[in-house]
Design a protein around this motif. Structure first.
Motif, PDB file in Angstrom:
ATOM      1  N   THR A  54       1.887  56.752  48.462  1.00  0.00           N
ATOM      2  CA  THR A  54       1.875  55.178  47.865  1.00  0.00           C
ATOM      3  C   THR A  54       1.998  54.297  48.872  1.00  0.00           C
ATOM      4  OG1 THR A  54       4.358  55.316  47.354  1.00  0.00           O
ATOM      5  CG2 THR A  54       2.778  56.504  45.714  1.00  0.00           C
ATOM      6  N   THR A  55       1.698  52.855  48.471  1.00  0.00           N
ATOM      7  CA  THR A  55       1.925  51.776  49.048  1.00  0.00           C
ATOM      8  C   THR A  55       2.523  50.499  48.370  1.00  0.00           C
ATOM      9  OG1 THR A  55      -0.315  50.992  48.599  1.00  0.00           O
ATOM     10  CG2 THR A  55      -0.004  52.264  50.742  1.00  0.00           C
ATOM     11  N   THR A  56       3.107  49.499  48.879  1.00  0.00           N
ATOM     12  CA  THR A  56       3.585  48.535  48.111  1.00  0.00           C
ATOM     13  C   THR A  56       3.407  47.046  48.852  1.00  0.00           C
ATOM     14  OG1 THR A  56       5.527  47.736  46.899  1.00  0.00           O
ATOM     15  CG2 THR A  56       5.777  48.754  49.106  1.00  0.00           C
ATOM     16  N   THR A  57       4.110  45.945  48.416  1.00  0.00           N
ATOM     17  CA  THR A  57       4.141  45.086  49.061  1.00  0.00           C
ATOM     18  C   THR A  57       5.268  44.668  50.011  1.00  0.00           C
ATOM     19  OG1 THR A  57       4.866  43.823  47.173  1.00  0.00           O
ATOM     20  CG2 THR A  57       2.640  43.650  47.385  1.00  0.00           C
ATOM     21  N   ALA A  58       5.297  43.889  50.775  1.00  0.00           N
ATOM     22  CA  ALA A  58       6.577  43.651  51.747  1.00  0.00           C
ATOM     23  C   ALA A  58       7.723  43.110  50.738  1.00  0.00           C
ATOM     24  CB  ALA A  58       6.268  42.531  52.749  1.00  0.00           C
ATOM     25  N   ALA A  59       8.954  43.710  51.593  1.00  0.00           N
ATOM     26  CA  ALA A  59      10.269  43.173  50.940  1.00  0.00           C
ATOM     27  C   ALA A  59      10.391  41.953  51.060  1.00  0.00           C
ATOM     28  CB  ALA A  59      11.363  44.240  51.225  1.00  0.00           C
ATOM     29  N   THR A  60      11.423  41.167  50.435  1.00  0.00           N
ATOM     30  CA  THR A  60      11.825  39.881  50.677  1.00  0.00           C
ATOM     31  C   THR A  60      13.564  40.331  50.705  1.00  0.00           C
ATOM     32  OG1 THR A  60      10.425  38.715  49.755  1.00  0.00           O
ATOM     33  CG2 THR A  60      12.325  37.407  50.138  1.00  0.00           C
ATOM     34  N   VAL A  61      14.160  39.884  51.841  1.00  0.00           N
ATOM     35  CA  VAL A  61      15.709  39.996  51.827  1.00  0.00           C
ATOM     36  C   VAL A  61      16.457  38.624  51.525  1.00  0.00           C
ATOM     37  CG1 VAL A  61      17.621  40.609  53.455  1.00  0.00           C
ATOM     38  CG2 VAL A  61      15.408  41.813  53.614  1.00  0.00           C
ATOM     39  N   PRO A  62      17.379  38.560  50.516  1.00  0.00           N
ATOM     40  CA  PRO A  62      17.813  37.395  50.142  1.00  0.00           C
ATOM     41  C   PRO A  62      18.770  36.852  51.116  1.00  0.00           C
ATOM     42  CG  PRO A  62      18.278  39.157  48.440  1.00  0.00           C
ATOM     43  CD  PRO A  62      17.574  39.879  49.475  1.00  0.00           C
ATOM     44  N   ASP A  63      18.829  35.611  51.341  1.00  0.00           N
ATOM     45  CA  ASP A  63      19.547  34.840  52.532  1.00  0.00           C
ATOM     46  C   ASP A  63      21.159  34.665  51.683  1.00  0.00           C
ATOM     47  OD1 ASP A  63      20.461  33.740  54.558  1.00  0.00           O
ATOM     48  OD2 ASP A  63      19.654  31.516  53.869  1.00  0.00           O
ATOM     49  N   GLU A  64      21.520  35.827  51.632  1.00  0.00           N
ATOM     50  CA  GLU A  64      22.884  36.152  51.185  1.00  0.00           C
ATOM     51  C   GLU A  64      23.870  36.735  52.235  1.00  0.00           C
ATOM     52  OE1 GLU A  64      23.120  37.244  47.214  1.00  0.00           O
ATOM     53  OE2 GLU A  64      21.159  36.332  46.653  1.00  0.00           O
ATOM     54  N   SER A  65      25.363  36.808  51.981  1.00  0.00           N
ATOM     55  CA  SER A  65      26.096  37.543  52.753  1.00  0.00           C
ATOM     56  C   SER A  65      26.689  38.549  51.639  1.00  0.00           C
ATOM     57  CB  SER A  65      27.115  37.007  53.421  1.00  0.00           C
ATOM     58  OG  SER A  65      26.546  36.163  54.476  1.00  0.00           O
ATOM     59  N   PRO A  66      27.364  39.828  51.993  1.00  0.00           N
ATOM     60  CA  PRO A  66      27.817  40.705  51.103  1.00  0.00           C
ATOM     61  C   PRO A  66      29.131  40.099  50.565  1.00  0.00           C
ATOM     62  CG  PRO A  66      27.224  41.798  53.172  1.00  0.00           C
ATOM     63  CD  PRO A  66      27.123  40.295  53.509  1.00  0.00           C
ATOM     64  N   ALA A  67      29.532  40.585  49.439  1.00  0.00           N
ATOM     65  CA  ALA A  67      30.414  39.681  48.511  1.00  0.00           C
ATOM     66  C   ALA A  67      31.895  40.115  48.981  1.00  0.00           C
ATOM     67  CB  ALA A  67      30.239  40.211  47.073  1.00  0.00           C
ATOM     68  N   ALA A  68      32.826  39.700  48.409  1.00  0.00           N
ATOM     69  CA  ALA A  68      34.116  39.858  49.276  1.00  0.00           C
ATOM     70  C   ALA A  68      34.683  41.399  48.621  1.00  0.00           C
ATOM     71  CB  ALA A  68      35.216  38.950  48.544  1.00  0.00           C
ATOM     72  N   GLU A  69      34.250  41.712  47.452  1.00  0.00           N
ATOM     73  CA  GLU A  69      34.344  43.212  46.876  1.00  0.00           C
ATOM     74  C   GLU A  69      32.822  43.658  46.826  1.00  0.00           C
ATOM     75  OE1 GLU A  69      37.083  43.289  43.586  1.00  0.00           O
ATOM     76  OE2 GLU A  69      38.585  42.293  44.600  1.00  0.00           O
ATOM     77  N   VAL A  70      32.755  45.080  47.281  1.00  0.00           N
ATOM     78  CA  VAL A  70      31.595  45.706  47.091  1.00  0.00           C
ATOM     79  C   VAL A  70      31.903  46.945  46.432  1.00  0.00           C
ATOM     80  CG1 VAL A  70      30.212  44.530  48.850  1.00  0.00           C
ATOM     81  CG2 VAL A  70      31.440  46.625  49.353  1.00  0.00           C
ATOM     82  N   ALA A  71      30.822  47.434  45.723  1.00  0.00           N
ATOM     83  CA  ALA A  71      30.847  49.036  45.206  1.00  0.00           C
ATOM     84  C   ALA A  71      29.532  49.589  45.535  1.00  0.00           C
ATOM     85  CB  ALA A  71      31.330  49.082  43.987  1.00  0.00           C
TER      86      ALA A  71
END
Length: 369
Positions: free
Chosen positions: A20-37
């Protein structure tokens, strides 16, 4: 004729291939949060050393591979073969490269555009079934106990091959920014021979004999520096001439651990090499080989070029007990942290894609946000 055509189709490679194929991804211009799960996790294997490319994450299985969304783990595109077994895969320079086995050898290699899944090139090869793929910028290394082959990852041509000379056997090999390094033992010498080969021409740059005193030796990595683990010590060699820059003492292995299979990881960033071995990450100066800093870590930090917003310093994200910690490459000082709600297993490698921390071990890839 129609029946014959149907039979030929059902037994063809095309019928056995799901792509399968798809379109290119867009990576948000954000940083990881102070708490991650942990947002998702997926089993993988054979485990690629490089899993992040073009904003997505590579996951493999026995029949093929998929690129998944970093935030959700949902499949973006896949390439699988019902009539073949995946030997290994890696990602570099905007492509995902996989080797499949349809005979007694790993005999088919395909490159797929990482962003979309569109096939970039295909070629036949004759690799052993235990072939292992490693990659660095513009170099794909296919390695096995009997020799190595380098291939242009975007142009598919074989650049050069290396096999140990008569009376010698290959102990280890790897590729990195320093070039391709091979370790070999020869019957006419008690020393371990370390040779750096130019990554593009295959010409020897230097050769050095290392006295291992009978201890098992392995390459930790060849990014920025050439690091050889001999028993419980790391010999840090200059990529320029092979000279010994320094030695690092490692803690002894726990009972039951095997030095031949212990996880060792290395990556270059800026003018330093990050080495992870036996529960500690070392930031080694590229010129002197000496540690700028070291600290306990669960695996290899990220090696992106993101700047820490508070100071503008070159920073890496280190997987530590209970958190992913942003640290300055200059001195290891803490610049920020994302507390991890879920336990992180040892021996993995971190990549950061916008607000997502991707963590890859030998058998699992997970996304934390």
């Amino acid at each position: 004729m129609a029946a014959v055509a149907v039979l030929l189709w059902r037994t063809s490679d095309a019928a056995a291939t799901s792509s399968t194929t798809t379109t290119a991804a867009t990576v948000p211009d954000e940083s990881p949060a102070a708490e991650v799960a942990e947002a998702w996790a997926a089993a993988t294997g054979p485990a690629p050393r490089r899993v992040v490319e073009s904003g997505r994450v590579l996951v493999t299985d026995r029949r093929g591979l998929a690129m998944v969304d970093a935030a959700s783990g949902e499949e973006a595109w896949h390439y699988r073969r019902d009539n073949a077994t995946l030997c290994d895969a890696t990602a570099v320079n905007g492509v995902v490269i996989a080797v499949f086995r349809t005979t007694s050898r790993c005999n088919e290699m395909v490159a797929l555009t990482a962003a979309t899944g569109v096939r970039a090139w295909y070629r036949n090869v004759r690799f052993r079934t235990d072939v292992d793929l490693a990659s660095t910028d513009r170099i794909l290394l296919a390695r096995s106990p009997t020799g190595v082959v380098t291939i242009d990852p975007t142009g598919n041509n074989t650049r050069w091959r290396y096999a140990p000379p008569g009376g010698c056997r290959l102990v280890d090999s790897d590729v990195g920014s320093s070039g391709v390094v091979v370790l070999q033992r020869c019957t006419d010498s008690v020393a371990l021979q370390v040779t750096l080969l130019d990554g593009f021409s295959g010409e020897p740059v230097w050769t050095r004999d290392v006295d291992t005193a009978g201890a098992t030796a392995r390459l930790a990595g060849v990014d920025r520096l050439v690091d050889v683990v001999v028993g419980d010590r790391v010999q840090v060699l200059s990529p320029t001439d092979g000279g010994l820059l320094t030695e690092l003492a490692l803690p002894a292995l726990d009972p039951g651990q095997d030095v031949r299979t212990e996880p060792l990881q290395q990556a270059g960033i800026g003018d330093a090499a990050l080495l992870w071995a036996r529960g500690t990450v070392y930031a080694l100066d590229q010129t002197t080989g000496l540690p700028r800093w070291s600290l306990p870590a669960l695996g290899l930090p990220s090696v992106g070029t993101d700047k820490a917003s508070a100071t503008g310093a070159l920073a890496v994200t280190v997987p530590e007990e209970g958190a992913f910690v942003v640290r300055s490459m200059a001195d290891g000082s803490e610049l920020g942290r994302s507390v991890a709600e879920d336990a992180v297993p040892p021996g993995g490698r971190v990549s950061v894609l916008g607000p997502v921390v991707v963590y890859a071990t030998a058998d699992e890839v997970s996304g934390h946000r």
